[in-house]
Enzyme design. Structure first.
Site, mmCIF file in Angstrom:
data_model
loop_
_atom_site.group_PDB
_atom_site.id
_atom_site.type_symbol
_atom_site.label_atom_id
_atom_site.label_comp_id
_atom_site.label_asym_id
_atom_site.label_seq_id
_atom_site.Cartn_x
_atom_site.Cartn_y
_atom_site.Cartn_z
ATOM 1 N N ARG A 1 -16.059 -6.081 32.331
ATOM 2 C CA ARG A 1 -15.049 -5.539 33.285
ATOM 3 C C ARG A 1 -14.363 -4.207 33.344
ATOM 4 O O ARG A 1 -13.742 -4.019 33.652
ATOM 5 C CB ARG A 1 -13.670 -6.857 33.092
ATOM 6 N N TYR B 1 -9.832 -22.152 23.571
ATOM 7 C CA TYR B 1 -10.819 -21.400 22.983
ATOM 8 C C TYR B 1 -12.391 -22.540 22.360
ATOM 9 O O TYR B 1 -13.475 -22.435 22.517
ATOM 10 C CB TYR B 1 -11.228 -20.932 21.642
ATOM 11 N N ILE C 1 -15.224 -12.117 13.450
ATOM 12 C CA ILE C 1 -16.071 -10.898 13.010
ATOM 13 C C ILE C 1 -15.031 -10.261 13.339
ATOM 14 O O ILE C 1 -14.602 -9.991 13.940
ATOM 15 C CB ILE C 1 -17.499 -10.928 14.076
HETATM 16 P P1 NAP Z 1 -13.909 -8.358 22.275
HETATM 17 O O1 NAP Z 1 -14.125 -6.975 21.721
HETATM 18 O O2 NAP Z 1 -12.945 -8.375 23.403
HETATM 19 O O3 NAP Z 1 -15.237 -7.865 23.537
HETATM 20 C C1 NAP Z 1 -15.398 -8.758 24.621
HETATM 21 C C2 NAP Z 1 -15.390 -7.774 25.905
HETATM 22 O O4 NAP Z 1 -15.771 -9.925 27.658
HETATM 23 C C3 NAP Z 1 -14.339 -7.129 26.351
HETATM 24 O O5 NAP Z 1 -15.383 -5.634 26.265
HETATM 25 C C4 NAP Z 1 -14.390 -7.894 27.624
HETATM 26 O O6 NAP Z 1 -13.147 -7.181 28.139
HETATM 27 C C5 NAP Z 1 -15.167 -8.260 28.176
HETATM 28 N N1 NAP Z 1 -14.177 -9.312 29.148
HETATM 29 C C6 NAP Z 1 -13.934 -10.653 28.744
HETATM 30 N N2 NAP Z 1 -13.172 -11.031 29.711
HETATM 31 C C7 NAP Z 1 -14.566 -10.776 30.816
HETATM 32 C C8 NAP Z 1 -15.035 -10.958 32.323
HETATM 33 N N3 NAP Z 1 -13.684 -11.596 32.274
HETATM 34 N N4 NAP Z 1 -15.797 -10.351 32.972
HETATM 35 C C9 NAP Z 1 -16.126 -9.585 32.330
HETATM 36 N N5 NAP Z 1 -16.223 -8.653 30.697
HETATM 37 C C10 NAP Z 1 -15.348 -9.441 30.078
HETATM 38 O O7 NAP Z 1 -14.871 -9.538 21.618
HETATM 39 P P2 NAP Z 1 -15.922 -9.796 20.612
HETATM 40 O O8 NAP Z 1 -15.417 -9.624 18.995
HETATM 41 O O9 NAP Z 1 -17.071 -8.786 20.260
HETATM 42 O O10 NAP Z 1 -16.174 -11.195 21.350
HETATM 43 C C11 NAP Z 1 -17.768 -11.378 21.982
HETATM 44 C C12 NAP Z 1 -18.445 -12.735 22.219
HETATM 45 O O11 NAP Z 1 -18.475 -13.445 21.335
HETATM 46 C C13 NAP Z 1 -17.022 -13.735 22.439
HETATM 47 O O12 NAP Z 1 -17.351 -14.585 23.867
HETATM 48 C C14 NAP Z 1 -16.526 -13.919 21.811
HETATM 49 O O13 NAP Z 1 -15.784 -15.876 21.688
HETATM 50 C C15 NAP Z 1 -17.396 -14.486 20.522
HETATM 51 N N6 NAP Z 1 -16.746 -14.178 19.039
HETATM 52 C C16 NAP Z 1 -16.270 -13.150 18.762
HETATM 53 C C17 NAP Z 1 -15.814 -13.669 17.195
HETATM 54 C C18 NAP Z 1 -14.898 -12.902 16.536
HETATM 55 O O14 NAP Z 1 -14.007 -12.822 15.672
HETATM 56 N N7 NAP Z 1 -15.009 -11.789 17.098
HETATM 57 C C19 NAP Z 1 -15.630 -15.182 16.746
HETATM 58 C C20 NAP Z 1 -17.174 -15.923 17.612
HETATM 59 C C21 NAP Z 1 -17.052 -15.328 18.335
HETATM 60 P P3 NAP Z 1 -11.618 -6.400 28.357
HETATM 61 O O15 NAP Z 1 -11.447 -5.984 27.460
HETATM 62 O O16 NAP Z 1 -11.261 -5.849 29.008
HETATM 63 O O17 NAP Z 1 -11.057 -7.921 28.228
#
Ligand code: NAP
Length: 254
Positions: free
Chosen positions: A41, A151, A186
């Site tokens: 997005r 979550y 992460i």
């Molecule tokens: P991130 O850096 O916040 O990246 C997530 C991306 O998804 C952002 O660019 C965000 O855009 C986009 N997004 C959110 N809502 C959306 C929507 N409705 N439509 C399209 N895009 C959307 O997060 P990340 O840490 O890389 O996480 C990636 C995945 O791994 C997620 O599913 C998260 O739950 C999972 N995860 C992360 C961790 C961690 O510790 N980081 C641990 C376990 C699992 P905006 O910036 O505009 O919101």
């Protein structure tokens, strides 16, 4: 195995690809012969990662059924097919049960679970034999964590949605595999955002606690998760479906 060989002649659509794990996955997948649709997005962030990976940027909201139709059609029209879908877009919510409004609950479910359902269904509709869907869940989709009721519920849903879809695709002879990935904490903008919500003087303590949660003694890197996603996306995991790949430095082994 170099990405060059594993994803040669494959088209991959990655959501959440403007940031964090999704962006690292797009960078790892990018190689001669692999085509990447960078969906998010965040249009500006998506275009930046698309430029780095020679990919095609798609601005979309994963909660929108119409956006999914448009994203999958654009990917197929641009690159001639769809072989890999990585459902990585997600949002966090750190609130107690009492603080979580129904609106909060619905928002988290809508992005983290409805988005994965819509994406998985849309991809199955166009993928051919050899297709692979990788859904990003979390250790919070396996264990319960305090102040993360919405979550955890959403990520637990992703885990079983993936298993049910995997069995259905296999039994129908579609040749499409579906698996989930479960990262520990992460270092990405999402984790930094959580740290940003606590008082500055508490941040060191939280970071120390995060390290201790992982027997390996540190939090993970996005590139380390991307390697696991690549394995599940590629034919190297041809006999792997309906499984959960935990990438958590031992967190859930305790
Ligand atoms: P991130 O850096 O916040 O990246 C997530 C991306 O998804 C952002 O660019 C965000 O855009 C986009 N997004 C959110 N809502 C959306 C929507 N409705 N439509 C399209 N895009 C959307 O997060 P990340 O840490 O890389 O996480 C990636 C995945 O791994 C997620 O599913 C998260 O739950 C999972 N995860 C992360 C961790 C961690 O510790 N980081 C641990 C376990 C699992 P905006 O910036 O505009 O919101």
């Amino acid at each position: 195995m170099p990405a060059m060989k594993t994803l040669e002649n494959k088209v991959a659509l990655i959501t959440g690809a403007a940031s964090g794990i999704g962006a690292e996955t797009a960078r790892l997948f990018a190689s001669p012969g692999a085509k990447i649709a960078v969906a998010d997005r965040d249009a500006a962030g998506g275009h930046k990662v698309a430029a780095e990976t020679d990919g095609h940027a798609i601005e979309m909201d994963v909660t929108s059924e119409a956006d999914w139709k448009r994203a999958v059609t654009a990917t197929v029209e641009t690159f001639g097919g769809l072989h890999v879908l990585v459902n990585c877009a997600g949002i966090e919510l750190v609130k107690s049960m009492a603080e979580t409004s129904y609106e909060d609950w619905r928002r988290v479910m809508s992005v983290n679970l409805d988005g994965v359902f819509l994406g998985t269904r849309a991809a199955i509709g166009v993928m051919r034999k050899g297709g692979s869907i990788v859904n990003i869940s979390s250790v919070a989709g396996i264990n319960g964590f305090s102040r993360q009721v919405a979550y955890c519920a959403s990520k637990g849903g992703v885990r079983l949605l993936s298993k049910a879809a995997a069995v259905e695709c296999a039994e129908a002879g579609l040749g499409i595999r579906v698996n989930s990935v479960h990262p520990g904490i992460i270092d990405t903008p999402m984790a930094q955002e959580i740290l940003g919500t606590v008082e500055a003087k508490m941040r060191g303590e939280i970071e120390a606690r995060w390290k201790l949660m992982h027997p390996i003694g540190r939090i993970g890197r996005a590139a380390e998760v991307a390697q696991c996603i690549l394995f599940l996306a590629s034919d190297a995991s041809a006999f792997v479906t309906g499984t959960e790949l935990v990438v958590d430095g031992g967190l859930t082994a305790r």
